[in-house]
Design an enzyme around this catalytic site. Structure first.
Site, mmCIF file in Angstrom:
data_model
loop_
_atom_site.group_PDB
_atom_site.id
_atom_site.type_symbol
_atom_site.label_atom_id
_atom_site.label_comp_id
_atom_site.label_asym_id
_atom_site.label_seq_id
_atom_site.Cartn_x
_atom_site.Cartn_y
_atom_site.Cartn_z
ATOM 1 N N GLY A 11 3.940 -14.056 -2.170
ATOM 2 C CA GLY A 11 3.209 -13.025 -2.900
ATOM 3 C C GLY A 11 4.029 -12.509 -4.059
ATOM 4 O O GLY A 11 5.020 -11.789 -3.852
ATOM 5 N N GLY A 13 2.993 -10.696 -6.937
ATOM 6 C CA GLY A 13 2.285 -9.751 -7.794
ATOM 7 C C GLY A 13 3.263 -8.866 -8.547
ATOM 8 O O GLY A 13 4.442 -9.200 -8.690
ATOM 9 N N GLY A 16 6.036 -7.921 -5.893
ATOM 10 C CA GLY A 16 6.711 -9.093 -5.340
ATOM 11 C C GLY A 16 7.455 -9.901 -6.386
ATOM 12 O O GLY A 16 8.586 -10.349 -6.158
ATOM 13 N N ASP A 34 3.268 -18.063 -4.707
ATOM 14 C CA ASP A 34 2.111 -17.220 -4.993
ATOM 15 C C ASP A 34 0.891 -18.130 -5.033
ATOM 16 O O ASP A 34 0.994 -19.313 -5.397
ATOM 17 C CB ASP A 34 2.273 -16.498 -6.338
ATOM 18 C CG ASP A 34 1.190 -15.451 -6.559
ATOM 19 O OD1 ASP A 34 1.376 -14.307 -6.093
ATOM 20 O OD2 ASP A 34 0.155 -15.780 -7.175
ATOM 21 N N ASN A 102 1.844 -2.696 1.878
ATOM 22 C CA ASN A 102 1.386 -1.415 2.412
ATOM 23 C C ASN A 102 0.447 -1.579 3.598
ATOM 24 O O ASN A 102 -0.707 -1.160 3.556
ATOM 25 C CB ASN A 102 0.693 -0.604 1.315
ATOM 26 C CG ASN A 102 1.659 -0.079 0.290
ATOM 27 O OD1 ASN A 102 2.825 0.172 0.590
ATOM 28 N ND2 ASN A 102 1.201 0.093 -0.933
ATOM 29 N N SER A 128 8.953 1.526 -2.387
ATOM 30 C CA SER A 128 8.528 2.427 -3.457
ATOM 31 C C SER A 128 9.391 2.164 -4.684
ATOM 32 O O SER A 128 10.563 1.820 -4.569
ATOM 33 C CB SER A 128 8.656 3.889 -3.006
ATOM 34 O OG SER A 128 8.217 4.766 -4.025
ATOM 35 N N GLY A 130 7.570 1.029 -7.808
ATOM 36 C CA GLY A 130 6.623 0.569 -8.806
ATOM 37 C C GLY A 130 7.218 -0.414 -9.789
ATOM 38 O O GLY A 130 8.138 -1.172 -9.478
ATOM 39 N N LYS A 180 6.499 5.213 4.825
ATOM 40 C CA LYS A 180 5.892 4.927 3.518
ATOM 41 C C LYS A 180 4.489 5.517 3.419
ATOM 42 O O LYS A 180 4.075 5.986 2.349
ATOM 43 C CB LYS A 180 5.840 3.406 3.298
ATOM 44 C CG LYS A 180 5.202 2.970 1.981
ATOM 45 C CD LYS A 180 5.910 3.574 0.781
ATOM 46 C CE LYS A 180 5.586 2.854 -0.527
ATOM 47 N NZ LYS A 180 4.185 2.682 -0.831
ATOM 48 N N HIS A 183 4.940 9.116 2.681
ATOM 49 C CA HIS A 183 5.425 9.159 1.295
ATOM 50 C C HIS A 183 4.256 9.104 0.322
ATOM 51 O O HIS A 183 4.172 9.890 -0.634
ATOM 52 C CB HIS A 183 6.382 7.985 1.070
ATOM 53 C CG HIS A 183 6.669 7.661 -0.370
ATOM 54 N ND1 HIS A 183 5.782 6.976 -1.177
ATOM 55 C CD2 HIS A 183 7.759 7.913 -1.144
ATOM 56 C CE1 HIS A 183 6.302 6.822 -2.376
ATOM 57 N NE2 HIS A 183 7.494 7.376 -2.383
ATOM 58 N N ASN A 184 3.320 8.189 0.556
ATOM 59 C CA ASN A 184 2.183 8.046 -0.351
ATOM 60 C C ASN A 184 1.230 9.227 -0.259
ATOM 61 O O ASN A 184 0.620 9.618 -1.250
ATOM 62 C CB ASN A 184 1.447 6.739 -0.077
ATOM 63 C CG ASN A 184 2.148 5.558 -0.715
ATOM 64 O OD1 ASN A 184 3.348 5.591 -0.948
ATOM 65 N ND2 ASN A 184 1.402 4.505 -0.997
ATOM 66 N N GLU A 187 2.754 11.797 -2.355
ATOM 67 C CA GLU A 187 2.541 11.380 -3.749
ATOM 68 C C GLU A 187 1.158 11.793 -4.230
ATOM 69 O O GLU A 187 1.004 12.299 -5.351
ATOM 70 C CB GLU A 187 2.718 9.872 -3.834
ATOM 71 C CG GLU A 187 2.514 9.256 -5.189
ATOM 72 C CD GLU A 187 2.604 7.736 -5.099
ATOM 73 O OE1 GLU A 187 1.540 7.077 -5.217
ATOM 74 O OE2 GLU A 187 3.713 7.215 -4.898
ATOM 75 N N TYR A 188 0.134 11.594 -3.389
ATOM 76 C CA TYR A 188 -1.225 11.999 -3.755
ATOM 77 C C TYR A 188 -1.258 13.492 -4.089
ATOM 78 O O TYR A 188 -1.853 13.909 -5.079
ATOM 79 C CB TYR A 188 -2.188 11.744 -2.586
ATOM 80 C CG TYR A 188 -2.728 10.347 -2.458
ATOM 81 C CD1 TYR A 188 -1.947 9.232 -2.740
ATOM 82 C CD2 TYR A 188 -4.030 10.126 -2.010
ATOM 83 C CE1 TYR A 188 -2.452 7.952 -2.587
ATOM 84 C CE2 TYR A 188 -4.538 8.843 -1.863
ATOM 85 C CZ TYR A 188 -3.737 7.759 -2.149
ATOM 86 O OH TYR A 188 -4.231 6.494 -1.994
#
Length: 308
Positions: A11, A13, A16, A34, A102, A128, A130, A180, A183-184, A187-188
């Site tokens: 993967g 993306g 990754g 991939d 995730n 985390s 990005g 995680k 954590h998200n 973040e929201y």
């Protein structure tokens, strides 16, 4: 390239691919795959990574005389599940399978137990950082046994900002994705607070506030300074009215899981849950309800209803 290999990532993306780049820049050798063969070949040409033609080929290219580490960076749910089931018969006792995407922590606990019954190690790693992780390093939250962490530690250190900073053995299998998830959820809530704050600033027309200037100001010395504020200030500097941007905010799923976990544990999470609801509203989920409210208001008060 150093041989033999004992590590592969499936993967490539946004996350990754950059993780593979960071490992490569740290001098680590790995196989990559991939589903988009062009992505695989281009990244192999750019780095010292070895391209594989399938997940099975990536695994089978690894050395047979040592534990093999296979790191998945795939969308949560069916794709991850199907890939694990495809690879499971090819894994040997002592191999380590890592889910770095995730996934729901409950799925990780289940998968870890199933693989353990075959003597296969499993780790769930929340990641985390990005798109900036390549340059700055990633924050890594790992759930695994001590044995699995011993194998994985050099790879976590290469991804993290420093060898001893930015990664944590959070607990047993499931703990990484649980940390995680929370954590998200946080973040929201932080993102929603910034969004509402700048909306208030922009609505005070008589002050004609320069939102980009306020955002830049708060980045220096204020108690709300953060990377999220950095991103907000940069966006406002580029276009203070954000014209051309649709007010639609997706949710990855982890905010939902966090809200559900709060209900299941009886822990109040009003900020994180309300932030999630605001995302649903931005996706049009509140449109019909708003129409119902407008008609009720018209019914009891005779208030006008706006037509499309």
């Amino acid at each position: 390239m150093t041989s033999p290999l004992n590590f592969a990532i499936i993967g490539l993306g946004k996350m990754g691919g950059n993780m593979a780049r960071r490992w490569s820049r740290a001098g680590r050798s790995l196989a990559i795959f991939d589903q988009d063969s062009a992505v695989t070949q281009d990244l192999a040409a750019e780095t010292n990574c070895r391209a594989a033609s399938s997940p099975e080929a990536a695994l089978q290219s690894l050395a047979a005389d040592q534990p093999r580490i296979l790191w998945l960076m795939l969308p949560s749910g069916k794709i991850t599940e199907d890939t694990i089931e495809r690879l499971r018969p090819l894994l040997r006792k002592g191999d380590l399978l890592v889910d770095g995407a995730n996934s729901n922590y409950k799925d990780s606990v289940r998968r870890g137990a199933a693989l353990a019954s075959q003597g296969i190690l499993f780790a769930d790693v929340g990641v985390s950082g990005g798109v900036h992780g390549l340059a700055n390093g990633y924050c890594l939250m790992a759930g695994a046994s001590d044995e699995a962490i011993a194998l994985l530690k050099p790879w976590l250190q290469a991804l993290a900002p420093k060898d001893d900073t930015g990664w944590l053995h959070a607990g047993p299998v499931g703990a990484g994705h649980y940390v995680k998830m929370v954590h998200n959820g946080i973040e929201y809530g932080m993102m929603q607070a910034f969004a509402e704050g700048f909306a208030l600033l922009g609505a005070k027309k008589e002050f004609d506030l320069d939102l980009a200037a306020v955002g830049e100001l708060w980045r220096h010395g204020s108690v709300v300074r953060s990377w999220l504020l950095d991103l907000t200030a940069a966006a406002l500097k580029e276009d203070s009215k954000l014209e051309g941007i649709q007010p639609y905010v997706s949710d990855s799923g982890e905010g939902r899981w966090t809200a559900i976990e709060g209900v299941e544990l009886g822990i109040p999470t009003p900020v994180m849950t309300t932030a999630l609801m605001a995302r649903f509203a931005s996706q049009g989920s509140a449109d019909f309800g708003s129409k119902v409210l407008a008609k009720m208001r018209q019914g009891f008060g005779g208030h006008a209803v706006k037509s499309v």
